[in-house]
Design an enzyme around this catalytic site. Structure first.
Site, short mmCIF file in Angstrom:
data_model
loop_
_atom_site.label_atom_id
_atom_site.label_comp_id
_atom_site.label_asym_id
_atom_site.label_seq_id
_atom_site.Cartn_x
_atom_site.Cartn_y
_atom_site.Cartn_z
N CYS A 166 0.84 -1.20 0.00
CA CYS A 166 0.00 0.00 0.00
C CYS A 166 0.88 1.25 0.00
O CYS A 166 1.79 1.37 0.82
CB CYS A 166 -0.89 -0.03 1.24
N GLU A 167 0.61 2.15 -0.92
CA GLU A 167 1.44 3.35 -1.00
C GLU A 167 1.18 4.33 0.15
O GLU A 167 1.96 5.25 0.36
CB GLU A 167 1.26 4.05 -2.34
N HIS A 168 0.10 4.14 0.89
CA HIS A 168 -0.20 5.05 1.99
C HIS A 168 0.54 4.70 3.27
O HIS A 168 0.89 5.60 4.04
CB HIS A 168 -1.71 5.07 2.27
N HIS A 169 0.76 3.41 3.53
CA HIS A 169 1.42 2.98 4.77
C HIS A 169 2.60 2.04 4.51
O HIS A 169 3.24 1.61 5.46
CB HIS A 169 0.42 2.26 5.68
N GLN B 96 -5.26 -0.64 -4.62
CA GLN B 96 -5.98 -1.70 -5.32
C GLN B 96 -6.79 -1.16 -6.50
O GLN B 96 -6.88 -1.80 -7.55
CB GLN B 96 -6.89 -2.44 -4.34
N HIS C 193 -6.07 -6.05 3.15
CA HIS C 193 -5.11 -4.99 3.38
C HIS C 193 -4.68 -4.95 4.84
O HIS C 193 -5.53 -4.73 5.72
CB HIS C 193 -5.72 -3.64 2.99
N CYS D 148 -3.08 -2.65 6.25
CA CYS D 148 -3.27 -1.31 6.80
C CYS D 148 -4.68 -1.15 7.39
O CYS D 148 -4.92 -0.27 8.21
CB CYS D 148 -3.00 -0.23 5.75
#
Length: 197
Positions: free
Chosen positions: A88-91, A129, A157, A159
């Site tokens: 995941c590019e956020h976490h 995703q 996920h 996250c």
């Protein structure tokens, strides 16, 4: 993943010392003793892992479909249950699941293993995703020019499961629909029915 070409991120290899240094510093900043036995080689292991899990940056996903073949087959082709792993590019937390790809050719087909390679090339990078789903559909549409493409991606996920809302076992499902599948409810229903079997 057995049977799928191993993509390797050569930038990681070129920057190995810097990556190892920064991993070591992060471990210190979270309160770890980087000299303890279990962590001494961790920075090097993380760098080697990055070469693998971020290998998708080294390939243009459009090239992955490779040689296509002329074939007068105009019925639904499905490759389902393609397992993927991404970050995941956020976490930078892992997420993983299955991809189901269906298309109706219009004179050109791709080798079936190429669809799994396409998934690998797209997922082995920082991602979300929704983008994975759209990119697979768009590249299939662009390269093969089929009558229609439909992609469904299922993901779990970390996250969401291991932090934040902490709902383990919850799954996210995304879909992308191109061409004939947009207007033909029967084709959509056939695809969805077959991937559930």
């Amino acid at each position: 993943m057995a049977g799928v070409k191993d993509y390797v991120n050569t930038q990681v290899g070129a920057n190995r010392e810097k990556i190892e240094h920064h991993v070591r510093e992060i471990l210190k900043l979270i309160g770890e003793d980087v000299e303890r036995e279990g962590l001494i080689d961790t920075p090097a292991r993380v760098a080697r892992m990055y070469e693998e899990i971020y290998g998708g940056y080294e390939v243009d996903p459009r090239d992955v479909l490779g040689v296509t073949f002329e074939e007068n087959h105009e019925e639904l082709v499905i490759v389902k249950d393609i397992v993927y792993y991404s970050q995941c590019e956020h976490h930078t937390a892992p997420f993983f699941g299955k991809v189901h790809i269906g298309y109706i050719p219009s004179g050109r087909i791709a080798g079936l293993s190429k669809l799994a390679r396409l998934v690998e090339a797209i997922t082995r990078r920082l991602q979300v995703q929704e983008r994975i789903t759209s990119q697979i559909a768009d590249i299939m549409d662009e390269v093969l020019k089929p009558q229609g493409v439909m992609v469904v991606v299922e993901g779990e996920h970390l996250c969401m499961c291991a932090r934040g809302i902490k709902k383990p076992g919850s799954k996210t499902v995304t879909s992308a629909v191109r061409g004939t599948f947009r207007s033909d409810a029967a084709s959509r229903a056939e695809f969805l029915s077959l991937i559930k079997e």
